[in-house]
Design a protein around this motif. Sequence first.
Motif, PDB file in Angstrom:
ATOM      1  N   ASN A 180      -3.753  -1.646  12.459  1.00 15.63           N
ATOM      2  CA  ASN A 180      -4.677  -2.717  12.092  1.00 15.63           C
ATOM      3  C   ASN A 180      -6.049  -2.211  11.664  1.00 15.63           C
ATOM      4  N   ASP A 181      -6.126  -0.977  11.169  1.00 14.05           N
ATOM      5  CA  ASP A 181      -7.444  -0.443  10.830  1.00 14.05           C
ATOM      6  C   ASP A 181      -7.861  -0.742   9.404  1.00 14.05           C
ATOM      7  N   GLY A 182      -7.033  -1.436   8.628  1.00 15.56           N
ATOM      8  CA  GLY A 182      -7.409  -1.882   7.292  1.00 15.56           C
ATOM      9  C   GLY A 182      -7.678  -0.767   6.312  1.00 15.56           C
ATOM     10  N   MET A 183      -7.132   0.416   6.554  1.00 15.57           N
ATOM     11  CA  MET A 183      -7.432   1.551   5.693  1.00 15.57           C
ATOM     12  C   MET A 183      -6.253   1.898   4.799  1.00 15.57           C
ATOM     13  N   ASN A 184      -6.568   2.511   3.664  1.00 15.78           N
ATOM     14  CA  ASN A 184      -5.549   3.023   2.759  1.00 15.78           C
ATOM     15  C   ASN A 184      -5.162   4.409   3.230  1.00 15.78           C
ATOM     16  N   TYR A 185      -3.909   4.568   3.607  1.00 20.21           N
ATOM     17  CA  TYR A 185      -3.446   5.840   4.141  1.00 20.21           C
ATOM     18  C   TYR A 185      -3.303   6.893   3.046  1.00 20.21           C
ATOM     19  N   ASP A 186      -3.103   6.469   1.816  1.00 23.21           N
ATOM     20  CA  ASP A 186      -2.940   7.409   0.704  1.00 23.21           C
ATOM     21  C   ASP A 186      -4.201   8.243   0.526  1.00 23.21           C
ATOM     22  N   GLY A 187      -4.014   9.509   0.276  1.00 29.82           N
ATOM     23  CA  GLY A 187      -5.149  10.392   0.044  1.00 29.82           C
ATOM     24  C   GLY A 187      -5.795  10.919   1.303  1.00 29.82           C
ATOM     25  N   ASN A 188      -5.347  10.452   2.450  1.00 35.25           N
ATOM     26  CA  ASN A 188      -5.879  10.941   3.724  1.00 35.25           C
ATOM     27  C   ASN A 188      -4.964  12.039   4.247  1.00 35.25           C
ATOM     28  N   GLY A 189      -5.025  13.174   3.607  1.00 34.93           N
ATOM     29  CA  GLY A 189      -4.121  14.258   3.940  1.00 34.93           C
ATOM     30  C   GLY A 189      -4.281  14.797   5.339  1.00 34.93           C
ATOM     31  N   SER A 190      -5.403  14.549   5.966  1.00 27.23           N
ATOM     32  CA  SER A 190      -5.628  15.063   7.318  1.00 27.23           C
ATOM     33  C   SER A 190      -5.331  14.017   8.382  1.00 27.23           C
ATOM     34  N   PHE A 230       3.209 -17.138   1.461  1.00 28.29           N
ATOM     35  CA  PHE A 230       3.309 -16.459   2.745  1.00 28.29           C
ATOM     36  C   PHE A 230       3.087 -14.947   2.633  1.00 28.29           C
ATOM     37  N   ASP A 231       2.940 -14.455   1.434  1.00 28.99           N
ATOM     38  CA  ASP A 231       2.977 -13.009   1.210  1.00 28.99           C
ATOM     39  C   ASP A 231       1.640 -12.424   0.759  1.00 28.99           C
ATOM     40  N   ILE A 232       0.570 -12.860   1.392  1.00 29.61           N
ATOM     41  CA  ILE A 232      -0.739 -12.253   1.174  1.00 29.61           C
ATOM     42  C   ILE A 232      -0.900 -11.090   2.149  1.00 29.61           C
ATOM     43  N   PRO A 233      -1.331  -9.917   1.694  1.00 27.31           N
ATOM     44  CA  PRO A 233      -1.558  -8.824   2.654  1.00 27.31           C
ATOM     45  C   PRO A 233      -2.567  -9.254   3.716  1.00 27.31           C
ATOM     46  N   ALA A 234      -2.244  -9.055   4.977  1.00 25.93           N
ATOM     47  CA  ALA A 234      -3.174  -9.410   6.052  1.00 25.93           C
ATOM     48  C   ALA A 234      -4.462  -8.605   5.907  1.00 25.93           C
ATOM     49  N   SER A 235      -5.576  -9.214   6.266  1.00 30.36           N
ATOM     50  CA  SER A 235      -6.882  -8.597   6.032  1.00 30.36           C
ATOM     51  C   SER A 235      -7.053  -7.286   6.775  1.00 30.36           C
ATOM     52  N   TYR A 236      -6.358  -7.108   7.883  1.00 30.88           N
ATOM     53  CA  TYR A 236      -6.537  -5.949   8.756  1.00 30.88           C
ATOM     54  C   TYR A 236      -5.493  -4.855   8.543  1.00 30.88           C
ATOM     55  N   THR A 237      -4.414  -5.156   7.814  1.00 32.38           N
ATOM     56  CA  THR A 237      -3.263  -4.262   7.830  1.00 32.38           C
ATOM     57  C   THR A 237      -3.570  -2.896   7.231  1.00 32.38           C
ATOM     58  N   THR A 238      -3.071  -1.862   7.856  1.00 31.38           N
ATOM     59  CA  THR A 238      -3.079  -0.526   7.275  1.00 31.38           C
ATOM     60  C   THR A 238      -2.083  -0.526   6.120  1.00 31.38           C
ATOM     61  N   TYR A 239      -2.387   0.218   5.057  1.00 28.95           N
ATOM     62  CA  TYR A 239      -1.516   0.184   3.889  1.00 28.95           C
ATOM     63  C   TYR A 239      -1.455   1.564   3.239  1.00 28.95           C
ATOM     64  N   GLY A 240      -0.740   1.667   2.149  1.00 25.41           N
ATOM     65  CA  GLY A 240      -0.593   2.942   1.451  1.00 25.41           C
ATOM     66  C   GLY A 240       0.867   3.231   1.136  1.00 25.41           C
ATOM     67  N   LYS A 241       1.132   3.676  -0.083  1.00 25.14           N
ATOM     68  CA  LYS A 241       2.507   3.956  -0.507  1.00 25.14           C
ATOM     69  C   LYS A 241       3.141   5.071   0.314  1.00 25.14           C
ATOM     70  N   SER A 242       2.321   5.975   0.813  1.00 31.73           N
ATOM     71  CA  SER A 242       2.857   7.104   1.573  1.00 31.73           C
ATOM     72  C   SER A 242       3.185   6.749   3.016  1.00 31.73           C
ATOM     73  N   LEU A 243       2.797   5.557   3.463  1.00 28.15           N
ATOM     74  CA  LEU A 243       3.009   5.157   4.862  1.00 28.15           C
ATOM     75  C   LEU A 243       3.961   3.989   5.009  1.00 28.15           C
ATOM     76  N   ILE A 244       3.778   2.947   4.217  1.00 29.38           N
ATOM     77  CA  ILE A 244       4.472   1.684   4.431  1.00 29.38           C
ATOM     78  C   ILE A 244       5.875   1.723   3.839  1.00 29.38           C
ATOM     79  N   ASP A 245       6.849   1.352   4.649  1.00 30.14           N
ATOM     80  CA  ASP A 245       8.228   1.233   4.177  1.00 30.14           C
ATOM     81  C   ASP A 245       8.562  -0.194   3.779  1.00 30.14           C
TER      82      ASP A 245
END
Length: 470
Positions: A322-332, A364-379
Amino acid sequence: MKNLKKMALSLCAMGVLFTSCEKDEINETVEVDAVQLEEAPFKNYMVISKSTELTKSVENYLKTSGGKIVSTIPEIGIAIVNSKDANFIQNTLKNKEIVSVVPDYEIKWIPSQAENELTSMDVSIEALTPSPGTTEGAYIRLWGMDAIDAPEAWNAGYTGKGASVFVLDSGIDRDNVEFSQNLNKDLSASFVPGEPYYTSPGRFPNHGTHVAGTIAANKNNFGVIGVAYEAELVAVKVLSEFTGSGAFSSINAGIVYAGNNKADVVNMSLGATFNKNGKLTDADGNEFKIPAKFIQEIVLAQQRAIDYAYKNGVTLIASAGNDGMNYDGNGSTIKLPGSLNNVITISATAPEGWHPFSNPNTNFDIPASYTTYGKSLIDLAAPGGDGDVSVLDMIFSVASGEDAFNYNAGTSMASPHAAGVAALIIGKYGKMSPHEVEKLLIRSSDQVDGNGQSLFFGKGRVNAFRAVTE
């Protein structure tokens, strides 16, 4: 699935009431000297052997190493040892059969805070669309079930019967009428010292109970109904119901327990985020840093547990965070358990201003405001709710206590929707490999953001009806 990355740490707990970790909190740097590190709150150590099985020679060595073996997870080559010896790590690593020793930190995996209880909206069941859910008094609040076409799956005859879902969380209210038909009390277990698998009386609202309700609350002409309402539920307490915290070894032991006991699905609505400039938050809310090498060892241990359960036929599903961050590009950066291999990671969707009468057909399919996201993380994505516009946009489910229900929002609420769909699949087809379950979840998902891998939705939002009729 995900590729492991090297990192060091920060905590962002997942999914209770509409809560997210702030970005400036995640990235804040704190200098910690050696004295502070020594005073960090740990008592036990995870000793990880080179072998993925704990050998007798390692156990015998540990018995004479200046510590006491508290418990073992022999299936993945781990022992939990308590020691007051300041040189325990260095001395233990002299044994060539031992690859790492790391303090068994107890950290917060979910926030502990008050949640809303709203039970005043009385409606007539005559106003509802016909489905098995109409007999449940609060079905009208369950927009998430309609979002994933759960009633259509039920009407087609698929209810999760024959599948088992192990809920790794903070316990389940064993006396709640919503679990009277399908909670396996004999198989349920606790890996939290001093706490039984079930919650204490009056422990409203309780995270694990809410999660379990979305998965498999009974069809009993009362309250709510779960996605797979005839699936077997097993409570595996790995987090304290009082603090939302747990030791790394408790999570790992719970995962292995599921693998040993023929779980079909594991739901993990919990998690931690690790990065270079981050910190740990212990059970008392204190923050501290740990060395980068410890992070790598913690990841190694948890990946072993995940791999063990996966090889034993368990489909593992986790909330994204729930940190609302884009996981992509966060290699560390790495999420536990969400970014580990062989874990299906779920982001959260929500409506905006939904109302069962005045605005029933909203998106019903709006991304939640808090959700963590990113193509490299979300299945995949699933309903998790949001509260920016209306509390009705949140997820209504079971709370601990007599006739108790409440609204929550978070990826912790999205993950059980997906776990329920996985149980529907296994209920239809019988025991399946986790790989096959994942393929079917993906193939049957709704492409709400176009084809391919979406930033917020992964391969799509789960669809219960398509999952059992493809």
